[in-house]
Design a protein around this motif. Sequence first.
Motif, PDB file in Angstrom:
ATOM      1  N   UNK A 106      -6.882   4.898   6.091  1.00 19.79           N
ATOM      2  CA  UNK A 106      -7.445   5.039   7.463  1.00 19.79           C
ATOM      3  C   UNK A 106      -8.479   6.096   7.495  1.00 19.79           C
ATOM      4  N   UNK A 107      -8.442   6.943   6.652  1.00 22.29           N
ATOM      5  CA  UNK A 107      -9.595   8.011   6.576  1.00 22.29           C
ATOM      6  C   UNK A 107     -11.036   7.352   6.259  1.00 22.29           C
ATOM      7  N   UNK A 108     -10.939   6.358   5.265  1.00 20.31           N
ATOM      8  CA  UNK A 108     -12.459   5.780   4.926  1.00 20.31           C
ATOM      9  C   UNK A 108     -12.787   4.635   5.795  1.00 20.31           C
ATOM     10  N   UNK A 109     -11.848   4.156   6.501  1.00 29.09           N
ATOM     11  CA  UNK A 109     -12.253   2.813   7.473  1.00 29.09           C
ATOM     12  C   UNK A 109     -13.543   2.928   8.045  1.00 29.09           C
ATOM     13  N   UNK A 110     -13.959   3.817   8.839  1.00 32.80           N
ATOM     14  CA  UNK A 110     -15.451   3.979   9.489  1.00 32.80           C
ATOM     15  C   UNK A 110     -16.412   3.989   8.459  1.00 32.80           C
ATOM     16  N   UNK A 111     -16.108   4.377   7.223  1.00 32.06           N
ATOM     17  CA  UNK A 111     -17.203   4.415   6.102  1.00 32.06           C
ATOM     18  C   UNK A 111     -17.282   3.040   5.313  1.00 32.06           C
ATOM     19  N   UNK A 112     -16.299   2.706   5.027  1.00 34.81           N
ATOM     20  CA  UNK A 112     -16.491   1.509   4.019  1.00 34.81           C
ATOM     21  C   UNK A 112     -15.842   0.072   4.885  1.00 34.81           C
ATOM     22  N   UNK A 169       0.808  -1.067  -0.048  1.00 32.16           N
ATOM     23  CA  UNK A 169       0.120   0.072   0.117  1.00 32.16           C
ATOM     24  C   UNK A 169       0.691   1.094   0.102  1.00 32.16           C
ATOM     25  N   UNK A 170       0.450   2.133  -0.732  1.00 32.02           N
ATOM     26  CA  UNK A 170       1.492   3.537  -0.855  1.00 32.02           C
ATOM     27  C   UNK A 170       1.040   4.338   0.181  1.00 32.02           C
ATOM     28  N   UNK A 171       1.895   5.107   0.486  1.00 30.42           N
ATOM     29  CA  UNK A 171       1.540   6.275   1.529  1.00 30.42           C
ATOM     30  C   UNK A 171       0.235   6.999   1.461  1.00 30.42           C
ATOM     31  N   UNK A 172      -0.154   7.301   0.303  1.00 30.18           N
ATOM     32  CA  UNK A 172      -1.483   7.886  -0.059  1.00 30.18           C
ATOM     33  C   UNK A 172      -2.522   6.792   0.088  1.00 30.18           C
ATOM     34  N   UNK A 173      -2.435   5.495  -0.358  1.00 32.40           N
ATOM     35  CA  UNK A 173      -3.205   4.527   0.082  1.00 32.40           C
ATOM     36  C   UNK A 173      -3.500   4.045   1.274  1.00 32.40           C
ATOM     37  N   UNK A 188     -12.647  -2.231   3.118  1.00 29.92           N
ATOM     38  CA  UNK A 188     -12.426  -2.203   1.656  1.00 29.92           C
ATOM     39  C   UNK A 188     -11.236  -1.816   1.379  1.00 29.92           C
ATOM     40  N   UNK A 189     -10.745  -0.792   1.820  1.00 34.37           N
ATOM     41  CA  UNK A 189      -9.230  -0.314   1.628  1.00 34.37           C
ATOM     42  C   UNK A 189      -8.519  -0.661   2.731  1.00 34.37           C
ATOM     43  N   UNK A 190      -7.460  -1.452   2.582  1.00 35.90           N
ATOM     44  CA  UNK A 190      -6.744  -2.101   3.611  1.00 35.90           C
ATOM     45  C   UNK A 190      -5.437  -1.059   3.734  1.00 35.90           C
ATOM     46  N   UNK A 191      -5.239  -0.419   4.878  1.00 35.58           N
ATOM     47  CA  UNK A 191      -3.995   0.688   4.877  1.00 35.58           C
ATOM     48  C   UNK A 191      -2.786  -0.049   5.573  1.00 35.58           C
ATOM     49  N   UNK A 192      -2.674  -1.180   5.014  1.00 36.95           N
ATOM     50  CA  UNK A 192      -1.264  -1.946   5.550  1.00 36.95           C
ATOM     51  C   UNK A 192      -0.383  -2.369   4.375  1.00 36.95           C
ATOM     52  N   UNK A 193       0.815  -2.673   4.590  1.00 40.63           N
ATOM     53  CA  UNK A 193       1.771  -3.410   3.739  1.00 40.63           C
ATOM     54  C   UNK A 193       2.079  -4.691   4.860  1.00 40.63           C
ATOM     55  N   UNK A 194       2.145  -5.818   4.220  1.00 37.61           N
ATOM     56  CA  UNK A 194       2.360  -6.907   5.115  1.00 37.61           C
ATOM     57  C   UNK A 194       2.755  -8.169   3.915  1.00 37.61           C
TER      58      UNK A 194
END
Length: 105
Positions: A65-71, A56-60, A74-80
């Motif tokens: 994180x910003x959209x986590x409460x809303x969706x 995940x890029x920094x922008x991703x 669906x967008x996973x803000x991690x790299x692993x």
Amino acid sequence: MKQQEKNACVSEGELFRKILGTEWQKLHPDIRTRFVKNPALGKLLQYSGTLRELTCSRIGKLLGFITMPMIKGALIPYSDTHFRSTSRCIPNRAVPRFSSSASTI
């Protein structure tokens, strides 16, 4: 039956096969199998497995994180790497609902 209702009954796999054409056969068999499923509306479809790599890029990450409460993930803000993942989808004509969870192995 309306055209929109006909389209709602088409599986993701049918759509992707049409869009990808001959490239569809180049996908891994597990991916093709996943997209062949066409669950009934309102019925849970769940996939569980292990992801080898997620980046995940920094922008991703920021968007995730910003959209986590809303969706709800669906967008996973991690790299692993090498972690368990479960994705759930409940198809609905109006709005598809998705959720996912992941845990590091």
